[in-house]
Design a protein around this motif. Structure first.
Motif, PDB file in Angstrom:
ATOM      1  N   MET A 185       0.840  -1.202   0.000  1.00  0.00           N
ATOM      2  CA  MET A 185       0.000   0.000   0.000  1.00  0.00           C
ATOM      3  C   MET A 185       0.868   1.241   0.000  1.00  0.00           C
ATOM      4  O   MET A 185       1.971   1.249   0.540  1.00  0.00           O
ATOM      5  N   LYS A 186       0.340   2.304  -0.616  1.00  0.00           N
ATOM      6  CA  LYS A 186       1.091   3.545  -0.706  1.00  0.00           C
ATOM      7  C   LYS A 186       1.334   4.161   0.658  1.00  0.00           C
ATOM      8  O   LYS A 186       2.354   4.814   0.884  1.00  0.00           O
ATOM      9  N   THR A 187       0.381   3.991   1.582  1.00  0.00           N
ATOM     10  CA  THR A 187       0.577   4.539   2.925  1.00  0.00           C
ATOM     11  C   THR A 187       1.769   3.888   3.614  1.00  0.00           C
ATOM     12  O   THR A 187       2.523   4.558   4.332  1.00  0.00           O
ATOM     13  N   ASN A 188       1.959   2.593   3.409  1.00  0.00           N
ATOM     14  CA  ASN A 188       3.117   1.910   3.974  1.00  0.00           C
ATOM     15  C   ASN A 188       4.411   2.430   3.371  1.00  0.00           C
ATOM     16  O   ASN A 188       5.435   2.526   4.054  1.00  0.00           O
ATOM     17  N   LEU A 189       4.365   2.766   2.093  1.00  0.00           N
ATOM     18  CA  LEU A 189       5.542   3.300   1.422  1.00  0.00           C
ATOM     19  C   LEU A 189       5.962   4.630   2.040  1.00  0.00           C
ATOM     20  O   LEU A 189       7.145   4.919   2.189  1.00  0.00           O
ATOM     21  N   VAL A 190       4.980   5.431   2.426  1.00  0.00           N
ATOM     22  CA  VAL A 190       5.247   6.753   3.000  1.00  0.00           C
ATOM     23  C   VAL A 190       5.643   6.657   4.464  1.00  0.00           C
ATOM     24  O   VAL A 190       6.614   7.291   4.898  1.00  0.00           O
ATOM     25  N   PHE A 191       4.889   5.880   5.227  1.00  0.00           N
ATOM     26  CA  PHE A 191       5.084   5.860   6.674  1.00  0.00           C
ATOM     27  C   PHE A 191       5.992   4.732   7.164  1.00  0.00           C
ATOM     28  O   PHE A 191       6.465   4.781   8.296  1.00  0.00           O
ATOM     29  N   ASN A 192       6.213   3.742   6.335  1.00  0.00           N
ATOM     30  CA  ASN A 192       7.126   2.674   6.728  1.00  0.00           C
ATOM     31  C   ASN A 192       7.935   2.184   5.524  1.00  0.00           C
ATOM     32  O   ASN A 192       7.755   1.051   5.052  1.00  0.00           O
ATOM     33  N   PRO A 193       8.831   3.034   5.030  1.00  0.00           N
ATOM     34  CA  PRO A 193       9.641   2.652   3.865  1.00  0.00           C
ATOM     35  C   PRO A 193      10.615   1.521   4.170  1.00  0.00           C
ATOM     36  O   PRO A 193      11.174   0.912   3.256  1.00  0.00           O
ATOM     37  N   PHE A 194      10.800   1.219   5.454  1.00  0.00           N
ATOM     38  CA  PHE A 194      11.760   0.195   5.860  1.00  0.00           C
ATOM     39  C   PHE A 194      11.332  -1.203   5.424  1.00  0.00           C
ATOM     40  O   PHE A 194      12.161  -2.113   5.359  1.00  0.00           O
ATOM     41  N   GLU A 195      10.041  -1.367   5.138  1.00  0.00           N
ATOM     42  CA  GLU A 195       9.549  -2.654   4.664  1.00  0.00           C
ATOM     43  C   GLU A 195       9.563  -2.748   3.143  1.00  0.00           C
ATOM     44  O   GLU A 195       9.366  -3.830   2.594  1.00  0.00           O
ATOM     45  N   LYS A 196       9.781  -1.609   2.469  1.00  0.00           N
ATOM     46  CA  LYS A 196       9.652  -1.576   1.010  1.00  0.00           C
ATOM     47  C   LYS A 196      10.986  -1.435   0.281  1.00  0.00           C
ATOM     48  O   LYS A 196      11.129  -1.866  -0.848  1.00  0.00           O
ATOM     49  N   PHE A 197      11.951  -0.778   0.937  1.00  0.00           N
ATOM     50  CA  PHE A 197      13.226  -0.516   0.264  1.00  0.00           C
ATOM     51  C   PHE A 197      14.342  -1.347   0.882  1.00  0.00           C
ATOM     52  O   PHE A 197      14.293  -1.723   2.054  1.00  0.00           O
ATOM     53  N   SER A 198      15.371  -1.580   0.094  1.00  0.00           N
ATOM     54  CA  SER A 198      16.516  -2.348   0.580  1.00  0.00           C
ATOM     55  C   SER A 198      17.289  -1.523   1.595  1.00  0.00           C
ATOM     56  O   SER A 198      17.224  -0.292   1.606  1.00  0.00           O
ATOM     57  N   GLU A 199      18.042  -2.204   2.431  1.00  0.00           N
ATOM     58  CA  GLU A 199      18.827  -1.503   3.443  1.00  0.00           C
ATOM     59  C   GLU A 199      19.875  -0.601   2.805  1.00  0.00           C
ATOM     60  O   GLU A 199      20.192   0.468   3.348  1.00  0.00           O
ATOM     61  N   THR A 200      20.368  -0.991   1.633  1.00  0.00           N
ATOM     62  CA  THR A 200      21.356  -0.152   0.939  1.00  0.00           C
ATOM     63  C   THR A 200      20.718   1.158   0.462  1.00  0.00           C
ATOM     64  O   THR A 200      21.296   2.242   0.638  1.00  0.00           O
ATOM     65  N   SER A 201      19.535   1.070  -0.124  1.00  0.00           N
ATOM     66  CA  SER A 201      18.839   2.262  -0.599  1.00  0.00           C
ATOM     67  C   SER A 201      18.515   3.202   0.552  1.00  0.00           C
ATOM     68  O   SER A 201      18.688   4.428   0.443  1.00  0.00           O
ATOM     69  N   LEU A 202      18.071   2.645   1.663  1.00  0.00           N
ATOM     70  CA  LEU A 202      17.748   3.455   2.837  1.00  0.00           C
ATOM     71  C   LEU A 202      19.001   4.123   3.387  1.00  0.00           C
ATOM     72  O   LEU A 202      18.976   5.308   3.744  1.00  0.00           O
ATOM     73  N   ALA A 203      20.089   3.373   3.437  1.00  0.00           N
ATOM     74  CA  ALA A 203      21.340   3.919   3.970  1.00  0.00           C
ATOM     75  C   ALA A 203      21.860   5.060   3.098  1.00  0.00           C
ATOM     76  O   ALA A 203      22.293   6.100   3.616  1.00  0.00           O
ATOM     77  N   VAL A 204      21.801   4.885   1.786  1.00  0.00           N
ATOM     78  CA  VAL A 204      22.280   5.930   0.870  1.00  0.00           C
ATOM     79  C   VAL A 204      21.422   7.188   0.986  1.00  0.00           C
ATOM     80  O   VAL A 204      21.944   8.304   1.064  1.00  0.00           O
ATOM     81  N   ALA A 205      20.109   7.000   1.014  1.00  0.00           N
ATOM     82  CA  ALA A 205      19.201   8.150   1.120  1.00  0.00           C
ATOM     83  C   ALA A 205      19.404   8.874   2.441  1.00  0.00           C
ATOM     84  O   ALA A 205      19.527  10.114   2.484  1.00  0.00           O
ATOM     85  N   GLY A 206      19.466   8.124   3.533  1.00  0.00           N
ATOM     86  CA  GLY A 206      19.627   8.740   4.849  1.00  0.00           C
ATOM     87  C   GLY A 206      20.953   9.447   4.992  1.00  0.00           C
ATOM     88  O   GLY A 206      21.020  10.588   5.468  1.00  0.00           O
ATOM     89  N   ALA A 207      22.033   8.792   4.571  1.00  0.00           N
ATOM     90  CA  ALA A 207      23.366   9.392   4.678  1.00  0.00           C
ATOM     91  C   ALA A 207      23.485  10.644   3.809  1.00  0.00           C
ATOM     92  O   ALA A 207      24.115  11.632   4.203  1.00  0.00           O
ATOM     93  N   SER A 208      22.867  10.611   2.643  1.00  0.00           N
ATOM     94  CA  SER A 208      22.910  11.770   1.744  1.00  0.00           C
ATOM     95  C   SER A 208      22.234  12.974   2.386  1.00  0.00           C
ATOM     96  O   SER A 208      22.742  14.104   2.308  1.00  0.00           O
ATOM     97  N   PHE A 209      21.103  12.744   3.033  1.00  0.00           N
ATOM     98  CA  PHE A 209      20.403  13.847   3.677  1.00  0.00           C
ATOM     99  C   PHE A 209      21.133  14.339   4.921  1.00  0.00           C
ATOM    100  O   PHE A 209      21.084  15.530   5.242  1.00  0.00           O
TER     101      PHE A 209
END
Length: 199
Positions: A1-25
């Motif tokens: 669901m799109k709401t999960n994508l917004v409020f819980n991206p940790f279940e939808k994206f890989s740990e590498t993608s999350l790490a890159v996005a977070g570190a970049s910000f």
């Protein structure tokens, strides 16, 4: 669901993608705070500090990132010994993204003008002379910033839940204690030290 994508991206994206996005910000926030002359005097509070040094901005970013991370990994391990460090770290850095966006929005010229007007009025005890437009813009901006803060906390809660499989009330009590302790340690210990060291 799109709401999960917004409020819980940790279940939808890989740990590498999350790490890159977070570190970049996080890196972007360091440059943004340095450029805009702002400082984190709390984990979730920003204040103006003209002439802030780049080194201070970097140390602040590392502190408000890794302090909650360390306390949350401790809480996560108490909830579930199999909690992974990378998952808690990703939750910690990703949840800063909405707040960084909020600080970026505050750099818009018309918002900076409103903020400067309010600061000046507060210093000269002339708040009653502010225009209705200034007050309305200030109110709407405050609500947007509050919404971004709430969104950040929701991201962190969901990240912690995903990482540790938290379900019971005492799991979330541990989470709350970790955040409160990190705020107190940073605000009462780390920030005063940095402020004294770099001013």
């Amino acid at each position: 669901m799109k709401t999960n994508l917004v409020f819980n991206p940790f279940e939808k994206f890989s740990e590498t993608s999350l790490a890159v996005a977070g570190a970049s910000f996080i890196l972007f926030s360091v440059l943004l705070f340095w450029f805009s002359g702002q400082s984190n005097d709390g984990i979730y509070h920003v204040t103006y500090q003209s002439g802030i040094q780049l080194v201070q901005a970097i140390i602040e970013a590392l502190s408000y990132t890794f302090l909650p991370f360390l306390l949350l990994i401790f809480a996560g391990k108490m909830v579930n010994p199999k909690t992974r460090l990378v998952d808690i770290l990703n939750a910690t850095i990703v949840h800063r993204i909405p707040m960084t966006i909020g600080i970026l929005l505050m750099q818009l010229p018309f918002l900076k003008k409103v903020t400067d007007a309010i600061i000046k009025a507060a210093q000269t005890n002339t708040l009653q002379q502010l225009s209705i437009a200034t007050l309305w813009i200030s109110t709407i901006t405050s609500l947007v910033m509050l919404a971004l803060l709430v969104y950040s906390i929701v991201l962190l809660i969901n990240g912690f839940k995903t990482a540790s499989h938290a379900k019971k009330p005492w799991h979330y009590i541990l989470f709350a204690l970790a955040i409160i302790c990190s705020e107190l340690i940073y605000r009462l210990g780390i920030y005063p030290f940095l402020s004294e060291r770099f001013t």
